[in-house]
Each structure stands twice: as structure tokens, then as C-alpha cells.
Design an enzyme around this catalytic site. Structure first.
Site, PDB file in Angstrom:
ATOM      1  CG  HIS A  47      32.901  54.481  94.080  1.00  0.00           C
ATOM      2  ND1 HIS A  47      32.084  53.564  94.699  1.00  0.00           N
ATOM      3  CD2 HIS A  47      32.110  55.129  93.188  1.00  0.00           C
ATOM      4  CE1 HIS A  47      30.860  53.643  94.198  1.00  0.00           C
ATOM      5  NE2 HIS A  47      30.853  54.591  93.281  1.00  0.00           N
ATOM      6  CD  GLU A 152      24.796  57.799  90.876  1.00  0.00           C
ATOM      7  OE1 GLU A 152      25.699  57.293  90.181  1.00  0.00           O
ATOM      8  OE2 GLU A 152      25.004  58.310  91.991  1.00  0.00           O
ATOM      9  CG  ASP A 178      25.949  53.449  90.195  1.00  0.00           C
ATOM     10  OD1 ASP A 178      25.966  52.249  90.511  1.00  0.00           O
ATOM     11  OD2 ASP A 178      26.757  54.272  90.650  1.00  0.00           O
TER      12      ASP A 178
END
Length: 259
Positions: A47, A152, A178
Site C-alpha cells: 500500500h 486476511e 481485510d
């Protein structure tokens, strides 16, 4: 000073404390975290927008400080995983591992023959540009590289026992946001379905003697999670620590200067 390797850390139940780097890949970051008494760094590619060239430099910063670093790669693709290994990442974290087959594929991407199918690159960043017998170099790389699988998704949580059983996986890591989204309960970390998924992951880690980690937003939550079985506790991230500390100081200064 000699510090424990990530592989050594995954083999002990003692708490390992780290910090999440998503913004500040500065030359001093390794020493800053070491001075703060971190045991490891988690360096994000999923990210952050960091490139592999940045990872290559940052890995040297962490090495200079004697601070083991885990690099979270952007995907389960071979070229992402193997490239992170080649530029020197000691730990590799893989997002959204859903099945034992995916976990085995990750091992194949990170391990040299006979443990995997990683393409051979020697006398480069990952082995400090050194010389030596090829079989010894391959074995040393296989031993050094430490694998963290992120649980996740609902599917990953359902299959976590089989994932944890895969030879070559060193640790499980819950991606709590997530996971909650995949379960259809975004941000509801006290929901029974989320807690059940966490319990399954804790049980799998214990059963197969794998380390277990998570990002923690506060010291109180980190302590509570350690008592549940999470031995890798990664406290907050560089952006949020700076923002929150600065905001608290600005609030105090503004109040003091205007009253």
C-alpha cells in the site's frame, strides 16, 4: 553487536516488537527504530507505493542498524516475491494467502533447490555480493529467508490449519481489517465471526508451532494480543505515530498559548 535473526525469532515464544514503515524510507530509519528498541521492522510494498529500488536501499539501512526487516510484497506473484528476496529482504510477508496450495507456491518462489524453484542469483544484494560454493550459498539463503503468510480472508481463515502445516512457512499474520471486510463485518473486531476466525488462526499457529503476528494500534491491545498468543506485535506505523504525537503536541501548545 549481534542481534537475533528473524528465523531465530520465529522459533521462540518471547514477544517481538516492531514498527510498520509505509512512508519514511530515510537513510536513518533503521537506526531510529533500533534506538527505539524495536526488534524488527515491517516494510510495506502493498500500500505504500515504494519501489523495489527503494526496498534495496532500505534493506541496507536496516542491515546497518542490525535490525531484521520483513518486506510485505504486493502480491503472490513470483516476480514480486523472488525480487524482494534478491534485493536482500530477510523476511517476506505474503498478502491474502487462501489455501495450502498458495502457501506451497510461496515457498517455491522463495526457496532455492531442493526446497523450491526460485531462480538462482548469486553474488548480488541478498548474499552481500560475496563468493563461495554454490550449494552452501543456496542452503544459507533457504535458511535465512523467513516467510510470513497473511490470513486476511474468510477462505484463508477457514483453511488456516492446512496453511500452517506447510513446510517452509515460518509464521502466520492476521490482516485484521481485510479479514473483517472479507467476513462481511468491516471493522467489527468484536464480532463473533471475526473472533472465531482469530481463534482458528491462534490454534493453527500453536498446533504447528508457527509464530503469529499482527499490527496493533495501541499498547493495551498489543499486550492483550500477546497474552492470546501473538508473539510478533507490530506497533502502529510511521505516518500515524508522527501524526498523533504531533497533533497531541500542537493541541497542548495551542491551549497553553491561548489561555
Amino acid at each position: 553487536m549481534t542481534h537475533a535473526s528473524l528465523k531465530q525469532m520465529t522459533r521462540t515464544p518471547e514477544v517481538k516488537l516492531g514498527h510498520f514503515i509505509v512512508e519514511f524510507a530515510t537513510p536513518g530509519i533503521g537506526h531510529i527504530l533500533r534506538q527505539a528498541e524495536c526488534d524488527f521492522a515491517l516494510f510495506d510494498l502493498e500500500h505504500s507505493g515504494f519501489s523495489f529500488e527503494t526496498v534495496k536501499s532500505a534493506t541496507r539501512y536496516f542491515e546497518a542498524a542490525g535490525l531484521p526487516a520483513i518486506v510485505r510484497v504486493p502480491s503472490k506473484e513470483y516476480h514480486h516475491i523472488a525480487r524482494a528476496c534478491d534485493v536482500g529482504a530477510e523476511g517476506i510477508m505474503i498478502p491474502m494467502v487462501n489455501t495450502a496450495a498458495e502457501a506451497k507456491s510461496v515457498v517455491d518462489c522463495t526457496k532455492y533447490h531442493p526446497d523450491g524453484r526460485r531462480g538462482v542469483a548469486l553474488s548480488v544484494a541478498h548474499d552481500a555480493y560475496g563468493l563461495g560454493p554454490v550449494p552452501e550459498k543456496l542452503a544459507a539463503a533457504n535458511e535465512r529467508t523467513t516467510l510470513f503468510c497473511q490470513i486476511e480472508t474468510a477462505e484463508g481463515a477457514e483453511n488456516v490449519d492446512q496453511i500452517a502445516a506447510v513446510r517452509g512457512i515460518d509464521a502466520l499474520w492476521i490482516g485484521h481489517f481485510d479479514l473483517s471486510v472479507s467476513l462481511g463485518i468491516p471493522g467489527q473486531f468484536d464480532h463473533p465471526n471475526f473472533l472465531k476466525a482469530v481463534e482458528r488462526t491462534i490454534a493453527a499457529a500453536k498446533k504447528h508451532r508457527k509464530a503469529l503476528g499482527r499490527l496493533v494500534p495501541s499498547t493495551e491491545i498489543g499486550i492483550a494480543l500477546y497474552r492470546q498468543g501473538f508473539d510478533f506485535c507490530c506497533y502502529s506505523g510511521d505516518v500515524w505515530v508522527l501524526r498523533d504525537a504531533l497533533a497531541a503536541a500542537m493541541t497542548t501548545l495551542r491551549k497553553g498559548c491561548t489561555t
